[in-house]
Write a protein that holds these residues in place. Structure first.
Motif, short mmCIF file in Angstrom:
data_model
loop_
_atom_site.label_atom_id
_atom_site.label_comp_id
_atom_site.label_asym_id
_atom_site.label_seq_id
_atom_site.Cartn_x
_atom_site.Cartn_y
_atom_site.Cartn_z
N ASN A 79 0.82 -1.22 0.00
CA ASN A 79 0.00 0.00 0.00
C ASN A 79 0.85 1.26 0.00
O ASN A 79 0.55 2.24 -0.70
N HIS A 80 1.92 1.28 0.79
CA HIS A 80 2.76 2.48 0.84
C HIS A 80 3.47 2.72 -0.49
O HIS A 80 3.58 3.87 -0.93
N ALA A 81 3.94 1.66 -1.13
CA ALA A 81 4.60 1.85 -2.43
C ALA A 81 3.61 2.44 -3.43
O ALA A 81 3.96 3.33 -4.22
N CYS A 163 -4.99 7.46 -0.79
CA CYS A 163 -4.47 8.38 0.22
C CYS A 163 -4.40 7.65 1.56
O CYS A 163 -5.37 7.02 1.99
N ASP A 164 -3.25 7.73 2.17
CA ASP A 164 -3.00 7.13 3.48
C ASP A 164 -3.65 8.03 4.53
O ASP A 164 -3.33 9.22 4.61
N VAL A 165 -4.59 7.49 5.31
CA VAL A 165 -5.19 8.31 6.37
C VAL A 165 -4.81 7.82 7.77
O VAL A 165 -5.47 8.14 8.75
N GLU A 167 -2.62 8.28 11.00
CA GLU A 167 -2.13 9.54 11.56
C GLU A 167 -0.68 9.84 11.18
O GLU A 167 -0.29 10.99 11.00
N HIS A 168 0.13 8.79 11.04
CA HIS A 168 1.55 9.04 10.74
C HIS A 168 1.73 9.74 9.38
O HIS A 168 2.77 10.30 9.10
N ALA A 169 0.69 9.70 8.53
CA ALA A 169 0.78 10.34 7.21
C ALA A 169 0.70 11.86 7.29
O ALA A 169 1.19 12.56 6.41
FE FE Z 1 1.45 5.17 6.14
#
Ligand code: FE
Length: 214
Positions: A79-81, A163-165, A167-169
């Protein structure tokens, strides 16, 4: 030999999204969070001699076998990639061509799409991801998935943009204001050229367009 994966480089320098996303956020998100998911995936795979060679297959196998620990780490690695590719350091005016038409069919207008995406992200409880996906016939929709969940375990959904939701994003740059982060994502960061390529691939065959480097 056990299957191993490398942390992919960011497709842009870590300060390229400033001021929308700070270098510190990118370095932590990519260099610490994403790196940890890759490391953990490799540690688990070291104990699995017959693991598949691609991360997509590892994610799908872990899901089908109910191997939660492997699934969570491998899916987060994937997912991050995909998320890095969903971000563009160059200002883009918005979607064009077939994808624009599909968004207008599904959401009445591109602004309608942005509103619905922002609402899905803002209303998503706790950690997760907001995905724009397409089926093979080119019908697009939004899905918000929890934690590590990913559309690549569902053959009827091809991911176009995410979009990463977690919190660290956004926490270092936007504190608790997830809505502000989503607005910047939609107005300044979304990589429409990437989403368009994903969309054309989704309509023309069904195999994964983006593949995690192996
Ligand atoms: Fe993330």
């Amino acid at each position: 030999m056990a299957t191993t994966f490398k942390l992919p480089d960011l497709p842009f320098p870590s300060n390229a999204l400033e001021p929308s996303i700070s270098r510190t956020t990118m370095e932590t998100h990519h260099g610490k969070h994403h790196a940890a998911y890759i490391k953990k995936t490799n540690e688990i795979l070291a104990e699995k001699p017959n693991a598949p060679a691609t991360l997509e297959e590892v994610v799908r196998l872990a899901k089908s076998e109910g191997d939660k620990k492997l699934f969570n780490n491998a899916a987060q690695a994937w997912n991050h990639a995909f998320f890095w590719n969903s971000l563009s350091p160059e200002a883009q005016s918005g979607p064009t061509g077939g994808l624009k038409a599909a968004l207008e069919r599904a959401f009445k207008s591109v602004d309608g799409f942005r509103d619905e995406f922002a609402a899905k992200g803002a209303n998503h409880f706790a950690s997760g991801w907001v995905w724009l996906v397409s089926d093979d016939s080119g019908v697009v929709k939004l899905v918000d998935l929890h934690d590590a969940d990913t559309p690549i375990t569902d053959a009827s959904q091809k991911p176009l943009l995410v979009c990463d939701v977690w919190e660290h994003a956004y926490y270092l740059d936007y504190k608790n204001d997830r809505g502000a982060f989503l607005k910047v994502f939609l107005e300044k960061l979304a990589n429409w050229r990437f989403a368009e390529a994903q969309y054309e691939a989704a309509r023309s065959g069904g195999s994964d367009a983006y593949r995690f480097p192996s």
